[in-house]
Structures are given as structure tokens and as C-alpha cells.
Motif scaffolding. Structure first.
Motif, PDB file in Angstrom:
ATOM      1  N   LEU A 191      14.476 -46.997  21.990  1.00  0.00           N
ATOM      2  CA  LEU A 191      14.184 -45.607  21.651  1.00  0.00           C
ATOM      3  C   LEU A 191      12.922 -45.156  22.374  1.00  0.00           C
ATOM      4  O   LEU A 191      11.935 -45.895  22.398  1.00  0.00           O
ATOM      5  CB  LEU A 191      13.911 -45.456  20.143  1.00  0.00           C
ATOM      6  CG  LEU A 191      15.096 -45.211  19.232  1.00  0.00           C
ATOM      7  CD1 LEU A 191      16.077 -46.339  19.275  1.00  0.00           C
ATOM      8  CD2 LEU A 191      14.610 -44.965  17.829  1.00  0.00           C
ATOM      9  N   TRP A 202      10.244 -40.193  15.170  1.00  0.00           N
ATOM     10  CA  TRP A 202      11.462 -39.690  15.791  1.00  0.00           C
ATOM     11  C   TRP A 202      11.578 -40.248  17.192  1.00  0.00           C
ATOM     12  O   TRP A 202      10.580 -40.359  17.909  1.00  0.00           O
ATOM     13  CB  TRP A 202      11.456 -38.169  15.857  1.00  0.00           C
ATOM     14  CG  TRP A 202      11.837 -37.529  14.572  1.00  0.00           C
ATOM     15  CD1 TRP A 202      10.998 -37.081  13.596  1.00  0.00           C
ATOM     16  CD2 TRP A 202      13.155 -37.286  14.106  1.00  0.00           C
ATOM     17  NE1 TRP A 202      11.716 -36.574  12.553  1.00  0.00           N
ATOM     18  CE2 TRP A 202      13.049 -36.678  12.839  1.00  0.00           C
ATOM     19  CE3 TRP A 202      14.424 -37.525  14.629  1.00  0.00           C
ATOM     20  CZ2 TRP A 202      14.167 -36.300  12.097  1.00  0.00           C
ATOM     21  CZ3 TRP A 202      15.534 -37.147  13.888  1.00  0.00           C
ATOM     22  CH2 TRP A 202      15.391 -36.539  12.645  1.00  0.00           C
ATOM     23  N   VAL A 219      17.143 -40.250  16.532  1.00  0.00           N
ATOM     24  CA  VAL A 219      17.024 -41.214  15.443  1.00  0.00           C
ATOM     25  C   VAL A 219      15.665 -41.047  14.771  1.00  0.00           C
ATOM     26  O   VAL A 219      14.646 -40.959  15.441  1.00  0.00           O
ATOM     27  CB  VAL A 219      17.149 -42.668  15.976  1.00  0.00           C
ATOM     28  CG1 VAL A 219      16.977 -43.677  14.855  1.00  0.00           C
ATOM     29  CG2 VAL A 219      18.472 -42.869  16.681  1.00  0.00           C
ATOM     30  N   ILE A 275      17.010 -46.221   9.272  1.00  0.00           N
ATOM     31  CA  ILE A 275      17.136 -45.208  10.317  1.00  0.00           C
ATOM     32  C   ILE A 275      18.103 -44.120   9.873  1.00  0.00           C
ATOM     33  O   ILE A 275      19.018 -44.359   9.080  1.00  0.00           O
ATOM     34  CB  ILE A 275      17.565 -45.816  11.666  1.00  0.00           C
ATOM     35  CG1 ILE A 275      18.926 -46.506  11.569  1.00  0.00           C
ATOM     36  CG2 ILE A 275      16.506 -46.788  12.176  1.00  0.00           C
ATOM     37  CD1 ILE A 275      19.460 -46.971  12.915  1.00  0.00           C
ATOM     38  N   HIS A 276      17.852 -42.926  10.384  1.00  0.00           N
ATOM     39  CA  HIS A 276      18.687 -41.752  10.131  1.00  0.00           C
ATOM     40  C   HIS A 276      19.163 -41.250  11.482  1.00  0.00           C
ATOM     41  O   HIS A 276      18.341 -40.966  12.357  1.00  0.00           O
ATOM     42  CB  HIS A 276      17.883 -40.659   9.424  1.00  0.00           C
ATOM     43  CG  HIS A 276      17.274 -41.122   8.134  1.00  0.00           C
ATOM     44  ND1 HIS A 276      17.870 -40.902   6.914  1.00  0.00           N
ATOM     45  CD2 HIS A 276      16.139 -41.807   7.876  1.00  0.00           C
ATOM     46  CE1 HIS A 276      17.115 -41.418   5.956  1.00  0.00           C
ATOM     47  NE2 HIS A 276      16.054 -41.982   6.518  1.00  0.00           N
ATOM     48  N   LEU A 277      20.475 -41.144  11.661  1.00  0.00           N
ATOM     49  CA  LEU A 277      21.037 -40.716  12.933  1.00  0.00           C
ATOM     50  C   LEU A 277      21.273 -39.215  12.929  1.00  0.00           C
ATOM     51  O   LEU A 277      21.834 -38.676  11.989  1.00  0.00           O
ATOM     52  CB  LEU A 277      22.344 -41.455  13.206  1.00  0.00           C
ATOM     53  CG  LEU A 277      22.263 -42.981  13.174  1.00  0.00           C
ATOM     54  CD1 LEU A 277      23.631 -43.602  13.404  1.00  0.00           C
ATOM     55  CD2 LEU A 277      21.274 -43.484  14.196  1.00  0.00           C
ATOM     56  N   ILE A 292      24.935 -47.340  18.400  1.00  0.00           N
ATOM     57  CA  ILE A 292      24.355 -45.993  18.375  1.00  0.00           C
ATOM     58  C   ILE A 292      24.487 -45.459  19.797  1.00  0.00           C
ATOM     59  O   ILE A 292      24.055 -46.121  20.741  1.00  0.00           O
ATOM     60  CB  ILE A 292      22.864 -45.992  17.966  1.00  0.00           C
ATOM     61  CG1 ILE A 292      22.665 -46.670  16.614  1.00  0.00           C
ATOM     62  CG2 ILE A 292      22.328 -44.563  17.936  1.00  0.00           C
ATOM     63  CD1 ILE A 292      21.196 -46.847  16.235  1.00  0.00           C
ATOM     64  N   GLU A 312      21.334 -40.237  21.300  1.00  0.00           N
ATOM     65  CA  GLU A 312      21.294 -39.886  19.870  1.00  0.00           C
ATOM     66  C   GLU A 312      19.848 -39.768  19.387  1.00  0.00           C
ATOM     67  O   GLU A 312      18.993 -40.556  19.746  1.00  0.00           O
ATOM     68  CB  GLU A 312      22.016 -40.953  19.051  1.00  0.00           C
ATOM     69  CG  GLU A 312      22.072 -40.678  17.567  1.00  0.00           C
ATOM     70  CD  GLU A 312      23.022 -39.545  17.225  1.00  0.00           C
ATOM     71  OE1 GLU A 312      22.528 -38.456  16.875  1.00  0.00           O
ATOM     72  OE2 GLU A 312      24.240 -39.753  17.308  1.00  0.00           O
TER      73      GLU A 312
END
Length: 121
Positions: A118, A94, A80, A44-46, A74, A78
Motif C-alpha cells: 500500500l 489510508w 484501503v 482493514i476496510h476496502l 485485494i 483499491e
């Protein structure tokens, strides 16, 4: 032939003692959807411009909702990006963290697990 009267939707007798008993018994339930889905290792990319990936486990997914397990918190709200390897390709999605909490299970507490829901975009 007997006529069957369908129950009306939305008519709940909240004073029914059976309903009150059921609600009282279910107050301590802690449902988290894990266990019916094969966990998958993802990265994952925050944030919008994140370049560094962090490890996570995809533990549940349906429609436009995904549940991730991480060893870090997290914040709610946010953005992600989730990268899931699929053979020779990579599936990227996303989402926005709608809810987050520490795990309830004993193994969650032992391993510092956090769960995140999410909403996918």
C-alpha cells in the motif's frame, strides 16, 4: 598522498561478464520484506465507504509504504483503510494498493496468503 578518483554515478558497464553473472543468479530471487518487522494484527476496510472490517497482518512498514498479509485478494488500485490498535487508541491510515500477489513461501501457499503493498496517503 594519493588521489582517489570517485566512481561516477550512473556509469555501469552492462557488458561486464561479472554483472551479467550476478543478474543471472538473482533472477529467481523473491524478496518480500517480511522477517525484519514484528507482525501486527490490524483490521482493514476496502473502498471509500466500507463499514465492514476484515482481518489482516501488517508485516512491514516504512515511510509511506505498508505491506499487508491477508487470506484474500485485494485488487490493485483499491482504497484501503488500515486500523491498528495501539493500547486504548486506534491508528487509522489510508492507502492505495500499489501491488498485490500470492505469497511465494510454502506456508503462504498452504494458508492462501496474499501480499499487498500500500502507498499511504
Amino acid at each position: 598522498m594519493t588521489a582517489h578518483k570517485p566512481h561516477s554515478k550512473g556509469n555501469v558497464d552492462w557488458s561486464d561478464p561479472r554483472l551479467a553473472d550476478l543478474l543471472r543468479r538473482s533472477e529467481s530471487w523473491k524478496l518480500d520484506n517480511r522477517g525484519h518487522y514484528a507482525p501486527k494484527v490490524v483490521q482493514i476496510h476496502l473502498g471509500w465507504g466500507a463499514t465492514t472490517a476484515r482481518p489482516a497482518i501488517l508485516v512491514w512498514e516504512r515511510d509511506q509504504v505498508m505491506m499487508l498479509e491477508t487470506q484474500f485478494a485485494i485488487p490493485t488500485g483499491e482504497h484501503v483503510r488500515v486500523d491498528e490498535p495501539r493500547g486504548e487508541t486506534l491508528r487509522s491510515l489510508w492507502g492505495i494498493v500499489a501491488e498485490t500477489r500470492e505469497g511465494f513461501r510454502a506456508e503462504d501457499r498452504e494458508n492462501g496468503i496474499h501480499l499487498h503493498w500500500l502507498h499511504l496517503r
